[in-house]
Motif scaffolding. Structure first.
Motif, PDB file in Angstrom:
ATOM      1  N   LYS A  53      13.518  26.239 -26.791  1.00 30.84           N
ATOM      2  CA  LYS A  53      13.187  27.067 -25.637  1.00 30.84           C
ATOM      3  C   LYS A  53      13.397  28.532 -26.005  1.00 30.84           C
ATOM      4  N   GLY A  54      12.484  29.372 -25.528  1.00 37.87           N
ATOM      5  CA  GLY A  54      12.554  30.785 -25.863  1.00 37.87           C
ATOM      6  C   GLY A  54      11.761  31.159 -27.094  1.00 37.87           C
ATOM      7  N   ASP A  55      11.268  30.163 -27.847  1.00 33.96           N
ATOM      8  CA  ASP A  55      10.408  30.451 -28.993  1.00 33.96           C
ATOM      9  C   ASP A  55       9.088  31.056 -28.526  1.00 33.96           C
ATOM     10  N   SER A  56       8.347  31.632 -29.468  1.00 34.28           N
ATOM     11  CA  SER A  56       6.960  31.993 -29.200  1.00 34.28           C
ATOM     12  C   SER A  56       6.147  30.712 -29.303  1.00 34.28           C
ATOM     13  N   TYR A  57       5.747  30.151 -28.165  1.00 35.32           N
ATOM     14  CA  TYR A  57       5.041  28.873 -28.181  1.00 35.32           C
ATOM     15  C   TYR A  57       3.650  29.016 -28.795  1.00 35.32           C
ATOM     16  N   GLU A  58       3.036  30.171 -28.602  1.00 37.70           N
ATOM     17  CA  GLU A  58       1.734  30.396 -29.222  1.00 37.70           C
ATOM     18  C   GLU A  58       1.857  30.310 -30.743  1.00 37.70           C
ATOM     19  N   LYS A  59       2.880  30.921 -31.292  1.00 42.67           N
ATOM     20  CA  LYS A  59       3.101  30.886 -32.745  1.00 42.67           C
ATOM     21  C   LYS A  59       3.402  29.466 -33.207  1.00 42.67           C
ATOM     22  N   LYS A  60       4.260  28.761 -32.472  1.00 40.36           N
ATOM     23  CA  LYS A  60       4.612  27.392 -32.850  1.00 40.36           C
ATOM     24  C   LYS A  60       3.401  26.474 -32.802  1.00 40.36           C
ATOM     25  N   LEU A  61       2.553  26.669 -31.802  1.00 40.65           N
ATOM     26  CA  LEU A  61       1.366  25.822 -31.693  1.00 40.65           C
ATOM     27  C   LEU A  61       0.439  26.039 -32.882  1.00 40.65           C
ATOM     28  N   ILE A  62       0.257  27.296 -33.265  1.00 40.82           N
ATOM     29  CA  ILE A  62      -0.603  27.602 -34.415  1.00 40.82           C
ATOM     30  C   ILE A  62      -0.009  27.006 -35.685  1.00 40.82           C
ATOM     31  N   GLU A  63       1.307  27.088 -35.832  1.00 40.04           N
ATOM     32  CA  GLU A  63       1.964  26.534 -37.022  1.00 40.04           C
ATOM     33  C   GLU A  63       1.807  25.024 -37.113  1.00 40.04           C
ATOM     34  N   ASN A  64       1.724  24.347 -35.957  1.00 41.20           N
ATOM     35  CA  ASN A  64       1.672  22.885 -35.928  1.00 41.20           C
ATOM     36  C   ASN A  64       0.293  22.361 -35.532  1.00 41.20           C
ATOM     37  N   ASP A 115      -7.220  14.243 -36.540  1.00 40.50           N
ATOM     38  CA  ASP A 115      -6.255  13.607 -37.445  1.00 40.50           C
ATOM     39  C   ASP A 115      -6.798  13.340 -38.840  1.00 40.50           C
ATOM     40  N   GLY A 116      -8.045  13.752 -39.125  1.00 39.18           N
ATOM     41  CA  GLY A 116      -8.589  13.546 -40.459  1.00 39.18           C
ATOM     42  C   GLY A 116      -9.299  12.216 -40.643  1.00 39.18           C
ATOM     43  N   LEU A 117      -9.187  11.330 -39.658  1.00 40.76           N
ATOM     44  CA  LEU A 117      -9.853  10.026 -39.718  1.00 40.76           C
ATOM     45  C   LEU A 117     -10.968   9.919 -38.680  1.00 40.76           C
ATOM     46  N   GLY A 118     -11.332  11.058 -38.105  1.00 45.15           N
ATOM     47  CA  GLY A 118     -12.382  11.035 -37.097  1.00 45.15           C
ATOM     48  C   GLY A 118     -11.868  10.871 -35.691  1.00 45.15           C
ATOM     49  N   GLY A 119     -10.562  10.984 -35.502  1.00 51.17           N
ATOM     50  CA  GLY A 119      -9.983  10.826 -34.174  1.00 51.17           C
ATOM     51  C   GLY A 119      -9.138  12.017 -33.778  1.00 51.17           C
ATOM     52  N   SER A 120      -9.093  12.301 -32.475  1.00 49.21           N
ATOM     53  CA  SER A 120      -8.239  13.363 -31.950  1.00 49.21           C
ATOM     54  C   SER A 120      -6.853  12.817 -31.661  1.00 49.21           C
ATOM     55  N   GLN A 121      -5.891  13.730 -31.590  1.00 47.82           N
ATOM     56  CA  GLN A 121      -4.544  13.379 -31.160  1.00 47.82           C
ATOM     57  C   GLN A 121      -4.092  14.375 -30.103  1.00 47.82           C
ATOM     58  N   LEU A 122      -3.315  13.884 -29.144  1.00 46.83           N
ATOM     59  CA  LEU A 122      -2.737  14.709 -28.095  1.00 46.83           C
ATOM     60  C   LEU A 122      -1.236  14.782 -28.356  1.00 46.83           C
ATOM     61  N   VAL A 123      -0.733  15.983 -28.607  1.00 48.54           N
ATOM     62  CA  VAL A 123       0.664  16.168 -29.006  1.00 48.54           C
ATOM     63  C   VAL A 123       1.366  17.069 -27.994  1.00 48.54           C
ATOM     64  N   ARG A 124       2.565  16.672 -27.599  1.00 52.46           N
ATOM     65  CA  ARG A 124       3.383  17.499 -26.703  1.00 52.46           C
ATOM     66  C   ARG A 124       4.223  18.442 -27.562  1.00 52.46           C
ATOM     67  N   LEU A 125       4.166  19.720 -27.257  1.00 51.12           N
ATOM     68  CA  LEU A 125       4.843  20.701 -28.093  1.00 51.12           C
ATOM     69  C   LEU A 125       6.343  20.438 -28.173  1.00 51.12           C
ATOM     70  N   SER A 126       6.947  19.996 -27.082  1.00 56.37           N
ATOM     71  CA  SER A 126       8.392  19.756 -27.075  1.00 56.37           C
ATOM     72  C   SER A 126       8.797  18.576 -27.952  1.00 56.37           C
ATOM     73  N   SER A 127       7.830  17.750 -28.358  1.00 61.69           N
ATOM     74  CA  SER A 127       8.147  16.602 -29.216  1.00 61.69           C
ATOM     75  C   SER A 127       8.222  16.975 -30.683  1.00 61.69           C
ATOM     76  N   ILE A 128       7.855  18.198 -31.020  1.00 54.53           N
ATOM     77  CA  ILE A 128       7.847  18.633 -32.417  1.00 54.53           C
ATOM     78  C   ILE A 128       9.221  19.181 -32.778  1.00 54.53           C
ATOM     79  N   PRO A 129       9.861  18.660 -33.823  1.00 57.01           N
ATOM     80  CA  PRO A 129      11.186  19.158 -34.222  1.00 57.01           C
ATOM     81  C   PRO A 129      11.148  20.659 -34.529  1.00 57.01           C
ATOM     82  N   GLY A 130      12.182  21.349 -34.095  1.00 55.21           N
ATOM     83  CA  GLY A 130      12.287  22.768 -34.407  1.00 55.21           C
ATOM     84  C   GLY A 130      11.704  23.691 -33.365  1.00 55.21           C
ATOM     85  N   VAL A 131      11.055  23.133 -32.328  1.00 54.93           N
ATOM     86  CA  VAL A 131      10.533  23.976 -31.252  1.00 54.93           C
ATOM     87  C   VAL A 131      11.620  24.104 -30.183  1.00 54.93           C
TER      88      VAL A 131
END
Length: 392
Positions: free
Chosen positions: A372-383, A354-370
């Motif tokens: 079903k049927g998307d390329s999840y690999e592409k979306k993960l790289i984008e986010n 996160d830029g402050l020395g800490g990790s974050q755990l993010v669920r892909l489905s919680s990201i707006p614009g993702v």
């Protein structure tokens, strides 16, 4: 069955994180979902049988598993190992984190009952602990802070007499007491006992093959899907010594088999690839989790096999025939095309700094614009980079 794992101020994580395995309303890959009654999990579509934590090197994905593994060890041995609580690892990269609370909590289903159990460690001492059970609503079975212990069925004075030290969890010692909540305590300890977190393959994992006669045969059916040449195998055990002896064909220059070579996985280590050794060790964990309906976490899952075999093992957990007791498999891996072949969007998590020395755990489905049927690999790289969270 694990429903949620929540943790805070652990290793590379400083903010509260949640590995939430409650399924969304997505209608894709329904076989990946274990149904759960509304009484246990209201307004839920079920619980995920498989999930994956993807992320770049040093982003914190292994630390999610380390956090759960530490929680398990504290639960099971704090009553006999006084120093285990002092081994709590807070975030090392943010000043003052060693004085902040480290929070560990799991929500899970065991023996048809829904539990919520957790504890807080501050400055190497247990300062809070709680156990709740859902029967129509969440009911507290016991709770503890720095000053008091409250236990269902006990008076304040009775609870005061059995209050544990700051280095011991109450759950770890409660089973030895004659309490009204002994059944529930037994469920918690049984669930943690069957939980397996595999951070790296170990020779000791081969001992699992001694627990049931058909475990090794089940593993071999999977191994034969690889071109590693192993025709058959059997277990070698002498006291604490354990190894696997394999049979492979030796061929002449024209490719014709001329004899069978017997060799041992660890004794003749130079004859085996790293991937073959890792696979035979970790398949022991896989077949046991499928048999017992247990929860299995495997670190660096895709390093030991190709995409086809990874997808096949994940499919075993999704299969009602192979996984009738609804065992769960959660893996970590680098960004991989596997995510588009085996997972729904709510099964994919990723870690990022996160830029402050800490990790974050993010669920892909919680990201707006993702979607079903998307390329999840592409979306993960984008986010792969998220906005840093500000400390309270």
């Amino acid at each position: 069955m694990l429903v949620k794992f929540t943790f805070k101020n652990v290793r590379s994580f400083i903010q509260e994180q949640c590995l939430n395995l409650v399924a969304s309303g997505d209608d894709m890959m329904g076989e990946n979902i274990a149904p759960v009654s509304k009484e246990l999990l209201p307004q839920s579509a079920g619980v995920l049988k498989t999930a994956a934590i993807f992320g770049a090197m040093a982003s914190g994905k292994t630390n999610v598993l380390c956090a759960l593994d530490y929680m398990k060890r504290v639960v099971l041995i704090s009553a006999s190992h006084v120093r285990i609580v002092r081994q709590c690892e807070t975030n090392a990269f943010i000043e003052g984190s060693q004085d902040l609370d480290s929070h560990y909590e799991v929500e899970f289903i065991e023996n048809g009952r829904y539990y919520r159990y957790g504890f807080v460690i501050r400055r190497k001492e247990i300062v809070k602990e709680w156990l709740m059970r859902r029967s129509e609503r969440l009911t507290t079975l016991f709770s503890r802070d720095e000053y008091s212990l409250k236990v269902a069925g006990l008076s304040k004075n009775e609870a005061r007499l059995i209050a544990p030290s700051p280095s011991t969890l109450f759950i770890s010692m409660a089973a030895s007491l004659n309490l009204d909540i002994n059944r529930e305590v037994g469920d918690v300890l049984a669930w943690f006992s069957r939980l397996t977190v595999s951070l790296e393959p170990r020779r000791e994992d081969l001992l699992i093959y001694t627990e049931k006669e058909d475990y090794l045969a089940s593993a071999l059916r999977i191994v034969r899907k690889l071109p590693c040449g192993i025709e058959d195998a059997h277990l070698i055990q002498d006291g604490s010594y354990v190894d696997i002896e394999t049979e492979r064909k030796v061929r002449d220059k024209d490719g014709n088999p001329v004899k069978i070579m017997h060799s041992r996985l660890f004794q003749d280590r130079q004859l085996y690839s790293d991937g073959t050794v890792e696979l035979l060790c970790r398949l022991a964990l896989v077949v046991k989790a499928l048999d017992q309906g247990a929860v299995l976490f495997v670190n660096d899952f895709t390093s030991m096999m190709n995409t086809f075999l990874s997808n096949y093992i994940l499919s075993l957990f999704s299969s009602g025939a192979h996984n009738p007791s609804c065992g769960q498999l959660v893996i970590t891996a680098g960004i991989s095309s596997l995510m588009d072949k085996a997972f729904r969007r709510d099964q994919i998590f990723f870690t990022t700094m996160d830029g402050l020395g800490g990790s974050q755990l993010v669920r892909l489905s919680s990201i707006p614009g993702v979607r079903k049927g998307d390329s999840y690999e592409k979306k993960l790289i984008e986010n792969a980079h998220v906005e840093p969270l500000m400390l309270d």
